[in-house]
Design a protein around this motif. Structure first.
Motif, mmCIF file in Angstrom:
data_model
loop_
_atom_site.group_PDB
_atom_site.id
_atom_site.type_symbol
_atom_site.label_atom_id
_atom_site.label_comp_id
_atom_site.label_asym_id
_atom_site.label_seq_id
_atom_site.Cartn_x
_atom_site.Cartn_y
_atom_site.Cartn_z
ATOM 1 N N UNK A 154 19.556 -5.238 -2.742
ATOM 2 C CA UNK A 154 18.751 -4.106 -3.199
ATOM 3 C C UNK A 154 18.113 -4.530 -4.510
ATOM 4 N N UNK A 155 16.775 -4.585 -4.509
ATOM 5 C CA UNK A 155 16.003 -5.200 -5.588
ATOM 6 C C UNK A 155 16.302 -4.631 -6.974
ATOM 7 N N UNK A 156 16.437 -5.550 -7.938
ATOM 8 C CA UNK A 156 16.565 -5.136 -9.336
ATOM 9 C C UNK A 156 15.315 -4.391 -9.795
ATOM 10 N N UNK A 157 14.158 -4.674 -9.185
ATOM 11 C CA UNK A 157 12.926 -3.983 -9.566
ATOM 12 C C UNK A 157 13.103 -2.472 -9.443
ATOM 13 N N UNK A 159 17.198 -10.153 -22.771
ATOM 14 C CA UNK A 159 17.496 -8.782 -22.399
ATOM 15 C C UNK A 159 16.290 -7.855 -22.569
ATOM 16 N N UNK A 160 15.131 -8.421 -22.890
ATOM 17 C CA UNK A 160 13.919 -7.611 -22.975
ATOM 18 C C UNK A 160 13.629 -6.933 -21.646
ATOM 19 N N UNK A 161 13.928 -7.615 -20.551
ATOM 20 C CA UNK A 161 13.879 -7.037 -19.211
ATOM 21 C C UNK A 161 15.186 -7.395 -18.515
ATOM 22 N N UNK A 162 15.646 -6.591 -17.592
ATOM 23 C CA UNK A 162 16.910 -6.908 -16.938
ATOM 24 C C UNK A 162 16.811 -8.185 -16.117
ATOM 25 N N UNK A 163 17.722 -9.124 -16.312
ATOM 26 C CA UNK A 163 17.722 -10.330 -15.497
ATOM 27 C C UNK A 163 18.694 -10.234 -14.323
ATOM 28 N N UNK A 164 19.153 -9.027 -14.025
ATOM 29 C CA UNK A 164 20.248 -8.868 -13.072
ATOM 30 C C UNK A 164 19.717 -8.803 -11.642
ATOM 31 N N UNK A 165 19.452 -9.990 -11.092
ATOM 32 C CA UNK A 165 18.819 -10.132 -9.789
ATOM 33 C C UNK A 165 19.874 -10.459 -8.731
ATOM 34 N N UNK A 172 12.695 4.869 -15.674
ATOM 35 C CA UNK A 172 13.032 3.631 -16.375
ATOM 36 C C UNK A 172 12.494 2.388 -15.676
ATOM 37 N N UNK A 173 12.002 2.508 -14.433
ATOM 38 C CA UNK A 173 11.463 1.351 -13.722
ATOM 39 C C UNK A 173 10.145 0.930 -14.347
ATOM 40 N N UNK A 174 10.006 -0.360 -14.629
ATOM 41 C CA UNK A 174 8.852 -0.865 -15.366
ATOM 42 C C UNK A 174 7.800 -1.486 -14.467
ATOM 43 N N UNK A 175 8.116 -1.674 -13.204
ATOM 44 C CA UNK A 175 7.217 -2.336 -12.269
ATOM 45 C C UNK A 175 6.997 -1.409 -11.082
ATOM 46 N N UNK A 226 0.820 -1.220 0.000
ATOM 47 C CA UNK A 226 0.000 0.000 0.000
ATOM 48 C C UNK A 226 0.846 1.259 0.000
ATOM 49 N N UNK A 227 2.118 1.134 0.342
ATOM 50 C CA UNK A 227 2.987 2.308 0.400
ATOM 51 C C UNK A 227 3.950 2.283 -0.771
ATOM 52 N N UNK A 228 3.571 2.958 -1.842
ATOM 53 C CA UNK A 228 4.414 2.980 -3.039
ATOM 54 C C UNK A 228 5.580 3.942 -2.836
ATOM 55 N N UNK A 229 6.619 3.713 -3.629
ATOM 56 C CA UNK A 229 7.821 4.522 -3.548
ATOM 57 C C UNK A 229 7.968 5.359 -4.811
ATOM 58 N N UNK A 230 8.680 6.456 -4.697
ATOM 59 C CA UNK A 230 8.993 7.261 -5.880
ATOM 60 C C UNK A 230 9.840 6.422 -6.825
#
Length: 245
Positions: free
Chosen positions: A82-85, A129-135, A26-29, A18-22
Motif C-alpha cells: 500500500x503506497x506511501x504516497x 525526513x523532509x518527506x517520508x522515506x517509508x516505502x 497531509x498527502x503531498x502528492x 485520470x481517476x484521482x482519489x480522495x
C-alpha cells in the motif's frame, strides 16, 4: 506469474492517472487509481485475459502495487504494498481472494509498516525526513526449508535516489500470513532490490533483483541465496550469469 489450480495467473500493477482519489490533507502528492489486476491464461506464454476488466483485485480506493499470490490452507491471498504516497508510512497488506482469484473478499489484513524496520532510524538523516522515506515495495513470500514463512521486500534508505534502494526481508513469527512480522536487516544494498527467489535448473537457490537507478542502465543482478530456515543469507554475486556491472 503464478501456476495455480491448473492455470497461469499474471499479477500486474496498472495505473489510471485520470481517476484521482480522495486525499487526506497531509498527502503531498496527487493520488490516483493504481492497483494490481489479475489475468489468467492456460499457458505461461498467454494470451492472458483480465479476470475483471473494470477494477483491480486490490481495494479500489487504494494506491496499491506489486501484488503477489500466497495460498494458505487452500485459501488464496493477494499480498500487496500500500503506497506511501497515500499512507505516508507505506504498509504491507493482504486481502483474501475468491477461489477463482477474480475478486477480493473481506477487509484487508495489515501485516507491517515500512517504519517498523529497526535499522531505518540508524540510516536516515534529519534531512531525509523532509518527506517520508517509508516505502514498501515488492513483497515475495517463501516457505523455508524449516517451514518458516519469509518475505522479501524493498524500501529506500532515505528519499528515492538519495541513499539508495535496498532489498530486505521479514519473518512471520507465527509462521502464518497474519504474522506478527519481524523485520530483518538489509540483505542487498547497492541501489538494488524488488527481489524474487527462484531455483536454477541445477537446483541452486538464486535471488534476482533489479538495479533501478544510476549507471549502468536498469538490469537484473543475480546472487546465490542460502535458505537458513529463519532467514535468507546472501551468497556470492553471480556475475557469470548476469553479465556483471
Amino acid at each position: 506469474m503464478h501456476a495455480h489450480a491448473g492455470k497461469w495467473y499474471l499479477f500486474v500493477t496498472l495505473h489510471d492517472e485520470a481517476q484521482t482519489l480522495a486525499e487526506p490533507p497531509e498527502v503531498l502528492i496527487t493520488t490516483y487509481r493504481r492497483g494490481t489486476a489479475v489475468a489468467v491464461a492456460d499457458s505461461p506464454y498467454g494470451p492472458f485475459r483480465l479476470l475483471d476488466a473494470e477494477r483491480p483485485q486490490t481495494p479500489d480506493a487504494f494506491m496499491a502495487l506489486d501484488g503477489t499470490l500466497w495460498v494458505e490452507d487452500g485459501v488464496p491471498w493477494l499480498v500487496y504494498a500500500h503506497e506511501w504516497i497515500q499512507r505516508l508510512d507505506g504498509t504491507m497488506e493482504a486481502v483474501r481472494l475468491s477461489p477463482d482469484l477474480s475478486r477480493s473478499e473481506g477487509e484487508p489484513l495489515h501485516l507491517f509498516k515500512a517504519s517498523y524496520a529497526p535499522w531505518l532510524g540508524e540510516r536516515i538523516t534529519a534531512d531525509d525526513r523532509a518527506l517520508p522515506p517509508y516505502v514498501t515495495d515488492g513483497p515475495e513470500l517463501f516457505r523455508s526449508r524449516t517451514g518458516e514463512l519469509l518475505m522479501l521486500w524493498s524500501t529506500y534508505l532515505g528519499l528515492a535516489g538519495t541513499q539508495g534502494y535496498v532489498q530486505t526481508q521479514a519473518r512471520s513469527v507465527s509462521g502464518r500470513l497474519a504474522g506478527p512480522w519481524e523485520l530483518a536487516p538489509v540483505l542487498v544494498g547497492d541501489n538494488a532490490g524488488h527481489g524474487m527467489p527462484f531455483r536454477a535448473f541445477d537446483g541452486t537457490l538464486l535471488l534476482v533483483v533489479h538495479r533501478p537507478f544510476g549507471s549502468p542502465a536498469t538490469r537484473a543482478k543475480l546472487y546465490e541465496l542460502h535458505d537458513a530456515g529463519d532467514r535468507f543469507d546472501l551468497g556470492r554475486r553471480r556475475t557469470d550469469l548476469d553479465g556483471g556491472d
